[in-house]
Design an enzyme around this catalytic site. Sequence first.
Site, short mmCIF file in Angstrom:
data_model
loop_
_atom_site.label_atom_id
_atom_site.label_comp_id
_atom_site.label_asym_id
_atom_site.label_seq_id
_atom_site.Cartn_x
_atom_site.Cartn_y
_atom_site.Cartn_z
N GLU A 1 44.29 50.26 33.86
CA GLU A 1 45.49 49.55 34.30
C GLU A 1 46.73 50.41 34.06
O GLU A 1 47.80 49.90 33.73
CB GLU A 1 45.58 48.19 33.62
CG GLU A 1 44.49 47.24 34.07
CD GLU A 1 44.58 45.85 33.48
OE1 GLU A 1 45.57 45.55 32.79
OE2 GLU A 1 43.66 45.05 33.72
N GLN B 1 48.68 48.50 28.41
CA GLN B 1 49.16 49.56 29.27
C GLN B 1 50.45 50.18 28.72
O GLN B 1 51.14 49.59 27.91
CB GLN B 1 49.43 49.01 30.67
CG GLN B 1 48.29 48.17 31.23
CD GLN B 1 48.39 46.70 30.89
OE1 GLN B 1 48.94 46.32 29.87
NE2 GLN B 1 47.82 45.86 31.74
N HIS C 1 41.86 35.81 34.93
CA HIS C 1 43.12 36.47 35.29
C HIS C 1 43.14 36.85 36.76
O HIS C 1 44.19 36.78 37.41
CB HIS C 1 43.29 37.71 34.41
CG HIS C 1 44.67 38.26 34.41
ND1 HIS C 1 45.72 37.62 33.78
CD2 HIS C 1 45.19 39.39 34.97
CE1 HIS C 1 46.82 38.34 33.94
NE2 HIS C 1 46.54 39.41 34.66
N GLU D 1 55.18 35.99 36.43
CA GLU D 1 53.83 36.33 35.97
C GLU D 1 53.85 36.55 34.46
O GLU D 1 54.86 36.97 33.89
CB GLU D 1 53.35 37.59 36.69
CG GLU D 1 51.86 37.82 36.60
CD GLU D 1 51.38 38.79 37.66
OE1 GLU D 1 50.76 38.34 38.64
OE2 GLU D 1 51.65 39.99 37.51
N HIS E 1 52.53 38.17 30.76
CA HIS E 1 51.95 39.33 30.08
C HIS E 1 51.83 38.96 28.61
O HIS E 1 52.31 39.67 27.73
CB HIS E 1 52.80 40.58 30.30
CG HIS E 1 51.98 41.77 30.70
ND1 HIS E 1 52.16 43.03 30.19
CD2 HIS E 1 50.93 41.88 31.55
CE1 HIS E 1 51.28 43.87 30.72
NE2 HIS E 1 50.53 43.19 31.55
#
EC number: 6.3.5.3
Length: 743
Positions: free
Chosen positions: A313, A241, A50, A94, A96
Amino acid sequence: MTISNTRPITPELIASHGLKPDEYERILSLIRREPTFTELGIFSAMWNEHCSYKSSKKWLRTLPTKGPRVIQGPGENAGVVDIDDGDCVVFKMESHNHPSYIEPYQGAATGVGGILRDVFTMGARPIAAMNALRFGAPDHPKTRHLVSGVVAGVGGYGNSFGVPTVGGEVEFDARYNGNILVNAFAAGLARSDAIFYSKAEGVGLPVVYLGAKTGRDGVGGATMASAEFDESIEEKRPTVQVGDPFTEKCLLEACLELMQTGAVIAIQDMGAAGLTCSAVEMGAKGDLGIELDLDKVPVREERMTAYEMMLSESQERMLMVLRPEKEEEAKAIFVKWGLDFAIVGKTTDDLRFRILHQGEEVANLPIKELGDEAPEYDRPWTPAKSPSPLATNDIPRADVAEALLKLVGSANNSSRRWVYEQYDTLIQGNSLQLPGGDAGVVRVEGHATKALAFSSDVTPRYVEADPFEGGKQAVAECWRNLTATGALPLAATDNLNFGNPERPEIMSQFVHAIKGIGEACRALDFPIVSGNVSLYNETNGQGILPTPTIGGVGLISDWARMARIRFAAADEAILLAGAPEGWGTHIAQSVYMRDVHGRTDGPAPHVDLAHERKVGDFVRGLIADGLVTAVHDCSSGGLALAVAEMAMASGIGATIEAPAGHDPIAAFYGEDQGRYVVTVTAEKLEAIASRARDAGLSLPVIGTTGGSAVKLGDAKAVSVEELRSTHEAWFPTYMGGDLAPDN
């Protein structure tokens, strides 16, 4: 429970941190001693896929990343592209994925938050968001729950933060049953002479922590995102998170205000691996060391260990290198916005990453080896194999009209209104085209005519069948969707979602897709300026469909001339730009074969990039000169679905002739690339035909707008009302708890 920094380093502990035995040996040779527990965590975070891109870096370097408009390419928080008049667009996409499967609401919400921070860290105010979502089969027991949570998370964060969601994708396939994809895109506007970077400069300067307090949420999140799932997946919920969009909004305003003071030397958001990754990246890029005192880090939980603080995070946090003389001015701004501001360290000249906690040194590591000199692999991959073409007598038949109704009402081709109506698409007041068209379009505030177009695209079934052609097609379709609005495509961002790269057949998919993406980007002058790689998207050895999502940005010089997909009026000619003889030929890997006949065999369609460019430039010219009244690209579902979507968007029907002597199934449902459906008034038809002849382009008149139904060749007419009701029914029916039949 607190974790001692003196915890014994065992093979089991090393493996649980995602480090291979040879990687641990490399650590020992680098530091010439056994690492502390905190140091092991830092190496684990920085050397995982990552953060380090260790399996993909070799191939990412082959992508075209430069161009006359590119101000900043890959390597920063986001790409930056010039859009004239001293303005620039800052954007990135990006993933997730793993967090969103475990905890869909917070996983998706923090994915949105993270990509927004990437954009405003560069000094840009976010103006648009998109999301490309992939879920498992509709009848899988977890799918409905995941759809509900992810869509709510995306909307909950984006709406509260105040950015319009202007486009995206939602797709279902059983290959995503155990590993969904949540790819978030954001774009912002900035001045070209006011871009902020993450490279630290200067020795002895304060390193400042900004934003929300640090908690235990997300500890180990980056490592989790670099491994495939198994039965222990539920135990990973604490690594997801938790986001607060209102804090992020305050952080945006505080950062943009601070940036105007001249106080910022370097700035980096705390995303994957939190404080560790942000500090290492800033120092390594600037050939500087970083020293942090964790006793000064604002925390929201008691007895946090160095390991937890370094790998947390927690969201809505930034790290900055500050001009010392601006400390009080900077602090006052963050206090005003109700955010933490703490000097937690300093830059050094020794290239060491040194961490202090409770008066002890808990980590002292070489910063370059953690950052840009992390391990890199050249993983084995197998040669590409292309499926055999379908024989003419192997193309199953179906009633053309019944097939159209089945497609417009299927899980993958039905309206996404249920999704995008949960997103605020109009906030900021600049949205010109909303989800449901070829691309979202947003006006550039402060400019009378300028607008930006945004699209995200990939066809995973094509990439599975032929990664090279599938990679080309993802780029070409994104470029085509931007073009269909009248935009000049400027640049792209990639979000490369694949399975386990340690399997040569998966690495082969990745390598060939990258080659296809690179070839298409070069041919179309569409450089990749930012992106993300998400590997190990597997559960119990079952990999996802290879999904290299391409997000693109285009510039519209005069949005008054922008094209839309909806028919403008009755009695206009319908033309097919870029049509092959017979209008359509390629039926393998089509949604007709998949959704009507349950087949996914055969090769992906070939993408002729010279043809793609020629047709796209021609269509864009027609739009700029005001010669066409509607434009829609031909993609999944072919000509039939494109015409149906134009009719449903407008409420105006269409009659399409069948090409004489050609297979109507291929003509209407073939997915040949490089085609656009355009509509033209009678008085402009000859001028356009003359242009096409001069350009050497195929531009047959295939039908006429008008009436209240869509009629394809000799098939029965289907009313626009029936198409619309079928198209709109699937998603709300499914989310209401009833699985639509045959889907």
